[in-house]
Design a protein around this motif. Structure first.
Motif, PDB file in Angstrom:
ATOM      1  N   SER A 146       0.822  -1.216   0.000  1.00  0.00           N
ATOM      2  CA  SER A 146       0.000   0.000   0.000  1.00  0.00           C
ATOM      3  C   SER A 146       0.852   1.262   0.000  1.00  0.00           C
ATOM      4  CB  SER A 146      -0.936   0.008   1.213  1.00  0.00           C
ATOM      5  OG  SER A 146      -0.196  -0.079   2.407  1.00  0.00           O
ATOM      6  N   TRP A 147       2.080   1.156   0.491  1.00  0.00           N
ATOM      7  CA  TRP A 147       2.934   2.336   0.568  1.00  0.00           C
ATOM      8  C   TRP A 147       3.769   2.527  -0.706  1.00  0.00           C
ATOM      9  CZ3 TRP A 147       2.495   6.150   3.955  1.00  0.00           C
ATOM     10  CH2 TRP A 147       1.856   5.893   5.166  1.00  0.00           C
ATOM     11  N   SER A 148       3.571   1.653  -1.674  1.00  0.00           N
ATOM     12  CA  SER A 148       4.387   1.771  -2.877  1.00  0.00           C
ATOM     13  C   SER A 148       3.514   2.062  -4.085  1.00  0.00           C
ATOM     14  CB  SER A 148       5.142   0.457  -3.082  1.00  0.00           C
ATOM     15  OG  SER A 148       5.750   0.458  -4.347  1.00  0.00           O
ATOM     16  N   TYR A 336     -17.243  18.144  19.092  1.00  0.00           N
ATOM     17  CA  TYR A 336     -16.335  17.970  17.969  1.00  0.00           C
ATOM     18  C   TYR A 336     -15.124  18.863  18.126  1.00  0.00           C
ATOM     19  CZ  TYR A 336     -14.869  17.816  13.093  1.00  0.00           C
ATOM     20  OH  TYR A 336     -14.154  17.654  11.940  1.00  0.00           O
ATOM     21  N   GLY A 337     -13.973  18.263  18.095  1.00  0.00           N
ATOM     22  CA  GLY A 337     -12.742  19.051  18.129  1.00  0.00           C
ATOM     23  C   GLY A 337     -12.338  19.510  19.516  1.00  0.00           C
ATOM     24  N   HIS A 338     -13.084  19.154  20.531  1.00  0.00           N
ATOM     25  CA  HIS A 338     -12.717  19.619  21.873  1.00  0.00           C
ATOM     26  C   HIS A 338     -12.610  18.420  22.793  1.00  0.00           C
ATOM     27  CE1 HIS A 338     -13.412  23.811  20.853  1.00  0.00           C
ATOM     28  NE2 HIS A 338     -14.442  23.385  20.178  1.00  0.00           N
ATOM     29  N   GLU A 339     -11.391  17.983  22.941  1.00  0.00           N
ATOM     30  CA  GLU A 339     -11.186  16.787  23.741  1.00  0.00           C
ATOM     31  C   GLU A 339     -11.667  17.003  25.165  1.00  0.00           C
ATOM     32  OE1 GLU A 339      -7.470  14.047  23.336  1.00  0.00           O
ATOM     33  OE2 GLU A 339      -7.175  15.383  25.022  1.00  0.00           O
ATOM     34  N   ARG A 495      -6.923  19.840  36.073  1.00  0.00           N
ATOM     35  CA  ARG A 495      -7.048  21.166  35.474  1.00  0.00           C
ATOM     36  C   ARG A 495      -7.188  21.104  33.961  1.00  0.00           C
ATOM     37  NH1 ARG A 495      -7.477  24.167  39.321  1.00  0.00           N
ATOM     38  NH2 ARG A 495      -6.266  23.988  41.183  1.00  0.00           N
ATOM     39  N   GLU A 496      -6.923  19.951  33.403  1.00  0.00           N
ATOM     40  CA  GLU A 496      -7.000  19.879  31.945  1.00  0.00           C
ATOM     41  C   GLU A 496      -8.388  19.525  31.462  1.00  0.00           C
ATOM     42  OE1 GLU A 496      -2.418  18.514  31.147  1.00  0.00           O
ATOM     43  OE2 GLU A 496      -4.018  17.787  29.878  1.00  0.00           O
ATOM     44  N   ASP A 730       3.306  21.574  31.035  1.00  0.00           N
ATOM     45  CA  ASP A 730       4.327  20.831  30.291  1.00  0.00           C
ATOM     46  C   ASP A 730       5.601  21.641  30.229  1.00  0.00           C
ATOM     47  OD1 ASP A 730       2.984  22.690  28.845  1.00  0.00           O
ATOM     48  OD2 ASP A 730       3.108  21.630  26.962  1.00  0.00           O
ATOM     49  N   TYR A 732       8.744  20.570  30.147  1.00  0.00           N
ATOM     50  CA  TYR A 732       9.908  19.747  29.871  1.00  0.00           C
ATOM     51  C   TYR A 732      10.699  20.336  28.710  1.00  0.00           C
ATOM     52  CZ  TYR A 732       6.302  18.194  26.655  1.00  0.00           C
ATOM     53  OH  TYR A 732       5.287  18.162  25.743  1.00  0.00           O
ATOM     54  N   TYR A 735      12.146  17.493  22.402  1.00  0.00           N
ATOM     55  CA  TYR A 735      12.621  16.183  21.991  1.00  0.00           C
ATOM     56  C   TYR A 735      14.140  16.158  21.809  1.00  0.00           C
ATOM     57  CZ  TYR A 735      13.034  11.950  19.206  1.00  0.00           C
ATOM     58  OH  TYR A 735      13.398  10.719  18.721  1.00  0.00           O
ATOM     59  N   TYR A 736      14.684  17.251  21.333  1.00  0.00           N
ATOM     60  CA  TYR A 736      16.114  17.234  21.044  1.00  0.00           C
ATOM     61  C   TYR A 736      16.960  17.760  22.193  1.00  0.00           C
ATOM     62  CZ  TYR A 736      14.550  16.115  16.420  1.00  0.00           C
ATOM     63  OH  TYR A 736      13.967  15.491  15.371  1.00  0.00           O
ATOM     64  N   TYR A 742       8.416  26.734  25.769  1.00  0.00           N
ATOM     65  CA  TYR A 742       7.552  26.558  26.924  1.00  0.00           C
ATOM     66  C   TYR A 742       8.364  26.509  28.196  1.00  0.00           C
ATOM     67  CZ  TYR A 742       4.145  25.060  23.486  1.00  0.00           C
ATOM     68  OH  TYR A 742       3.322  24.985  22.417  1.00  0.00           O
ATOM     69  N   GLN A 745       9.445  29.888  29.110  1.00  0.00           N
ATOM     70  CA  GLN A 745       8.313  30.657  29.612  1.00  0.00           C
ATOM     71  C   GLN A 745       7.957  30.220  31.033  1.00  0.00           C
ATOM     72  OE1 GLN A 745       4.995  30.313  27.012  1.00  0.00           O
ATOM     73  NE2 GLN A 745       4.253  32.329  27.550  1.00  0.00           N
TER      74      GLN A 745
END
Lengths: 789, 333
Positions: A146-148, A336-339, A495-496, A730, A732, A735-736, A742, A745
């Motif tokens: 499927s990927w080719s 919709y769109g709001h977790e 709080r989330e 968050d 932290y 990734y690198y 953040y 801040q």
């Protein structure tokens, strides 16, 4: 497999087409989903529910594990039971390659000690297996990735070689079983190569009208080729036959049926000769999780109202509606769109649909079968509609049921009993309790036929119903056991999400519960509900849940009370006294009452909670662990000593213990039962450890290293308090490994908000300590504070 | 001398004002069907508006049997060589919520497939767009995916779609590591809600998210809707979405309940879906006047381009090209 059995055992239902969540966030029994009309009862005349193919949600299927199982059974029969099925599975469904006919035969024959007179069959099995494995590898070259975007390159030479080999084996095999299987392999070979006419030819000349296991696999391939050739009516018709007759290909057949118009539906039906075939297409359409089944159900009942198709479909429609009508809580749908956000649903059309189902069912009563299914479903539909009198009258007409059907009737009767009595007397409660024990076969949860996977919820439904009654609401103990609120996780603020913080469990609340427990008559219902509550809603250590006796209930509440007392250093003595009243066998049953992690350990670097999880805890013998009782007594002694000697180090140790036993520490189990990773819960009040660290600093006597550590612990407390109130969680590095926006801040904000006072002290006054040097390497927050701005 | 400096100052002020005026581009369009084939009306609209850029969905990536797989790959029935094509890929959020999927590997495979499709159809492109409604739980993996894709498409511009709540709360939801964003200003209502008036678009709802002077830390374009659909509710729940249908196509089977709402009076098939008696259908479309009103608000937010969603519908001629042009013009004022 006979036709009747296979149809009956076929498909189950999609439970409800839609799932809901409730608004009740206090951990009550108010389930989002109810399922009180149990198909395992009403459709199990032959008592073989395992053959039902369970669908959890619309268009989501249980894996076709039985494809392998059923195929192996066929081979096992062919080999006259001389081989264990698990050995055959390893030989046939293998990862390694085929090692030559002689070797493979030797391996096969080594698996049995029974006298063999089936050498011919064994040889044919091995030769067939060799071909099948070789074909499998060859067919992989004909299936596009499927990927080719690269087109498949066909190899006519290889194709012809495989064809010739297959035909040779067919000529050679003496057994009809293996010949048939080779024809199936031929169909696959032609299909994947694109020789569709050959597939049609082989199927129609060799497999048509056959009903063997492999003939349906061949039919599945045949139907697929018909689809490719745009013979859609025939394709749909044959897929429906595979769906009905062949459990091992049911899922793929269902997903392959593609009917887009009434014309196509009629075309497929027109190919059906028998009533079963006519009903099957209606059944398949009706069972589609997106569709309402009533229309197709009515068509099926016109042909045969007592068919399994009709009964299964009605059961599914009932299950679909149950949640709408039984759920006391308001229902919500996700935004919709709001977790995490939900909005209230307006109920409108379910009532109309229920009435139409009732109207249809009423027409079916006269010709009901011996099982009286339509009377049972009628009674239940009336119940859903709130017509308790009609439901009761109908239920009373039903007699002489099989054992399972009787259980379903008992379920209905207890529901009616409770619904029709606004207040239950002691005698009434005993009757209800007895019925619950009877229906649940003496257990405190329903476990007949593994239907817990469908959340069979009679207990929870009744308890939820009772929890809303005034006589229950006035009793804190009854409110607890019928309401199902989880005590151990109640200190929950996230709080989330958009859920309001839950009420904290307090000592005075537990005192009320204990007091009301003393006043509550011990009826069968109360016994049952409290066993149910304390056995299900508590976190247990180990896999097995104990059934909690009514007489022991007060100890569980007292244990929790003792933990709450322990969180206040001024009430340690009370806590110790309370722990001492609880029998050891009760303490050992409750989850997380001990830990291998000492609360007196100092960590410069925040350890990972996973490092001290299940594996670590299990690596330490119980006698070496820190129990609540042991620790509370240690704290009591330490606190007394600290006060007596004004000991700074003692105060430091107390601060450390309270920090480590909080939500943020590795020994959280000593003062909590459950730790959420997604939000604060349990004990997270930093004022207690802070007060001890400040006291340690104020009384004097700590050396410079310890003083530095005390400031660091205070900085930790401050950061926790800051994060509790802050939107930015968050913090932290990215990734690198570079500080991201953040993180910058976050560091700026926490400093500006005044929560870095102790970092400041550390940086300016203790930079020549060993601890400082260690800290700047280990703590990214402190490193940033010193170097990052 | 003072006069001399005064005129220089005036000139500089005038020049900087000129520079700060936005440059108007013709609108671009999304093409979101699996079969690419422009009909006469679609071509005419593009020509009339001077539009040269098409954002074409090359494929979706969905979880199938626990693995991310490409589905609905584009099939170019006609050549798009007259237009500048920007390949788009829609990826479902659950892929990045799974810890079984390597975002970097997925990025490599996705980029490779995009390049293969482009090569097979003799297309060149300067930008690639990814569309995923990421959440806090999937953000890290999705951003890793984008970083890797960006490395592999080093000479191309990378863009990503952004939803309104991600635009407003970017500090919490994160900013995708791409060259530009596209704010999707549609599908913003409560589609699951049977009582919703219009889930496609509402100016009032937009103003809850967007305010004059708001900034977003990425240069961005804006996507506005020009489509219609019918939503089918069954037992109070959203059951299906029907595209390219209108009241006339089902008038024998429905009765009017109110303005844009109808009830199904008997079971029937439409677009391959089987509708049941008492299903409620709500027809929704976009009011271009509301879009104009929105465009005025958007002009203060520094979007550099307008993309209409979408071109790939059978009734594009229903849209007034002058109004579409006017909306586009307003974005740049």
């Amino acid at each position: 497999m006979t036709n009747n059995n296979s149809i009956k055992l076929i498909l189950l239902f999609i439970s409800s087409a839609i799932s809901f969540s409730t608004s009740n966030c206090t951990g009550s029994y108010g389930l989002g989903y109810y399922h009180l009309f149990d198909e395992n009862l009403v459709l199990s005349q032959e008592n073989e529910p395992k053959k039902f193919n369970l669908w959890y949600f619309p268009n989501e299927f249980k894996k076709e594990n039985n494809s392998v199982d059923l195929n192996i059974k066929e081979w096992s029969l062919f080999l006259e039971g001389k081989y264990q099925e698990e050995d055959l599975i390893k030989i046939m469904y293998r990862r390694d390659g085929f090692k030559g006919q002689d070797n493979e035969l030797k391996v096969l024959q080594s698996k049995t000690s029974k006298p063999r007179q089936i050498a011919q069959k064994e040889n044919e099995f091995i030769q067939y297996l060799e071909y099948a494995l070789e074909l499998e590898n060859y067919l992989k070259t004909l299936v596009p990735d499927s990927w080719s975007e690269k087109p498949i390159v066909k190899d006519p030479v290889e194709q012809n070689r495989m064809l010739a080999k297959a035909n040779k084996l067919i000529a050679q095999f003496r057994s009809g079983f293996t010949k048939e299987r080779m024809h199936y392999q031929l169909i696959k070979l032609h299909r994947y190569y694109g020789s569709y006419d050959e597939v049609i030819d082989i199927y129609e000349s060799y497999f048509k009208d056959k009903k063997s296991f492999i003939s349906y696999w061949a039919m599945d391939q045949y139907a697929g080729v018909l689809r490719i050739m745009k013979r859609n009516a025939a394709s749909n018709y044959y897929f429906s036959k595979v769906y009905i007759e062949c459990p091992s290909k049911r899922q793929s057949a269902y997903l392959s049926i593609d009917i887009k118009s009434e014309r196509e539906f009629a075309d497929a039906k027109n190919l059906g000769a028998s009533p079963e075939e006519l009903m099957s297409l209606h059944f398949i359409r009706g069972m589609n999780g997106k569709n309402l089944g009533l229309y197709d159900l009515s068509k099926i009942t016109e042909i045969n109202q007592n068919s399994d198709f009709a009964r299964i479909l009605m059961s599914r429609e009932i299950n679909r509606l149950e949640t709408f009508f039984l759920n006391n809580s308001e229902r919500y749908y996700p935004l919709y769109g709001h977790e995490g956000m939900e909005k209230l649903v307006n109920q409108k059309t379910e009532g109309k649909y229920l009435e139409r189902l009732i109207a249809l069912n009423e027409t079916l009563l006269q010709n009901d079968s011996k099982s009286q299914f339509w009377h049972l479903s009628m009674a239940y539909l009336y119940f859903l509609n709130g017509d308790y009198d009609k439901s009761s009258i109908m239920a009373n007409q039903i007699h002489g049921l099989t054992e399972n059907d009787q259980v379903q009737l008992d379920i209905l009767n207890v529901l009616l009993f409770v619904k029709m009595k606004p207040i239950l007397s002691v005698e009434d409660q005993n009757k209800v309790g007895e019925q619950l024990y009877k229906i649940n076969k003496g257990e405190i949860y329903y476990n007949a036929f593994d239907s817990r996977e469908f959340s069979f919820s009679l207990n929870e439904y009744l308890f939820d119903e009772l929890s809303s009654r005034n006589d229950v609401k006035d009793n804190a103990f009854l409110t607890l056991i019928f309401g199902g609120r989880r005590l151990q996780t109640d200190l929950y603020i996230d709080r989330e999400s958009y859920i309001e913080p839950l009420e904290k469990v307090t000592v005075s609340y537990l005192d009320r519960v204990l007091m009301d427990l003393k006043e509550t008559p011990q009826t069968k219902l109360v016994e049952y509900a409290s066993s149910h509550y304390f056995s299900n809603r508590y976190y247990w250590s180990g896999e097995d849940r104990n059934i909690v006796k009514f007489d022991d209930v007060n100890f569980f509440i007292k244990e929790l009370r003792a933990v709450l007392l322990m969180r206040d250093p001024e009430r340690l003595e009370e806590a110790a006294s309370e722990f001492n009243k609880i029998p050891l066998e009760i303490k050992s049953q409750i989850s997380n009452t001990k830990t291998a992690v000492s609360p007196f350990t100092f960590y410069t670097n925040d350890p990972y909670f996973e490092d001290f999880g299940y594996d670590y805890e299990n690596s330490v013998p119980d006698e070496k662990k820190f129990t609540r009782t042991k620790v509370v007594n240690s704290l009591l002694r330490l606190y007394a000593k600290a006060k007596r000697k004004n000991g700074a180090e003692d105060y430091f140790k107390l601060g450390l213990a309270y920090y480590n036993m909080s939500y943020y520490g590795m020994s959280w189990k000593l003062m909590g039962y459950y730790r959420q990773s997604s939000g604060l819960n349990g004990f997270y009040d930093m004022t207690v450890p802070k007060q001890f660290f400040e006291k340690a600093l104020n009384v004097g006597g700590l050396n410079r290293e310890m003083t530095a550590k005390a400031h660091f612990m205070l900085a930790r407390c401050d950061q926790n308090v800051y994060c509790e109130g802050s939107v930015i969680r968050d913090n932290y590095t990215n990734y690198y490994g570079v500080y991201n926006d953040y993180f910058d801040q976050f560091q700026n904000n926490i400093r500006a908000s005044g929560f870095r006072k102790h970092f400041e002290v550390l940086a300016y006054k203790y930079s020549n300590t060993e601890f400082y040097r260690e800290l700047i390497k280990e703590c990214k927050y402190f490193d940033y504070y010193v170097n990052g701005f | 001398m003072i006069k001399y400096y005064f005129f220089i100052l005036l000139f500089l002020i005038f020049y900087s004002c000129q520079d700060s005026k936005k440059v108007k581009h013709p609108p671009s369009f999304y093409y979101w069907k699996q079969e690419f084939s422009l009909n006469a009306n679609q071509k005419k609209l593009l020509k009339d508006l001077g539009s040269k850029e098409l954002y074409v969905k090359f494929f979706d990536v969905k979880m199938i049997n626990g693995r991310p797989e490409p589905v609905a790959k584009i099939d170019f029935k006609t050549s798009p060589s007259d237009y500048s094509i920007i390949p788009c890929v829609f990826i479902t959020n659950d892929i990045f919520s799974s810890d079984q999927v390597s975002p970097e590997k997925l990025a490599s495979r996705t980029v490779k497939l995009i390049l293969s499709i482009a090569e097979n159809n003799k297309l060149s492109f300067k930008e690639v767009q990814f569309d995923c409604d990421w959440t806090l739980g999937s953000k890290e993996n999705y951003f890793r995916f984008l970083k890797k894709a960006s490395e592999q498409l080093s000479e191309k511009e990378l863009s990503a779609t952004i939803r309104l709540h991600q635009y407003k709360y970017w500090k919490k939801t994160g900013v995708p590591p791409v060259d530009r964003g596209v704010l999707m200003c549609y599908n913003i209502g409560e589609i699951e809600n049977i009582n919703e008036s219009n889930s496609i678009f509402s100016y009032d709802l937009v103003t809850q998210y967007l305010k004059k002077g708001m900034t977003y830390p990425l240069k961005s374009s804006i996507a506005l809707p020009i489509y219609k659909w019918a939503l089918v509710y069954r037992l109070g729940q959203l059951s299906s979405i029907l595209n390219n249908v209108d009241v006339a196509s089902m008038e024998n089977h429905i009765v009017s309940a109110s303005n844009n709402r109808f009830l199904v009076k008997d079971n029937f098939y439409i677009n391959g879906q089987f509708l049941s008696t008492d299903d409620e259908i709500r027809f929704e479309e976009v009011d271009l006047k509301e879009l104009e009103q929105t465009a005025k608000l958007l002009s203060s937010l520094n979007f550099d381009k307008l993309i209409y969603y979408h071109l790939s519908q059978s009734n594009i001629e229903d849209y007034d090209k002058q109004q579409l042009d006017q909306i586009n013009t307003l974005i740049y004022k």
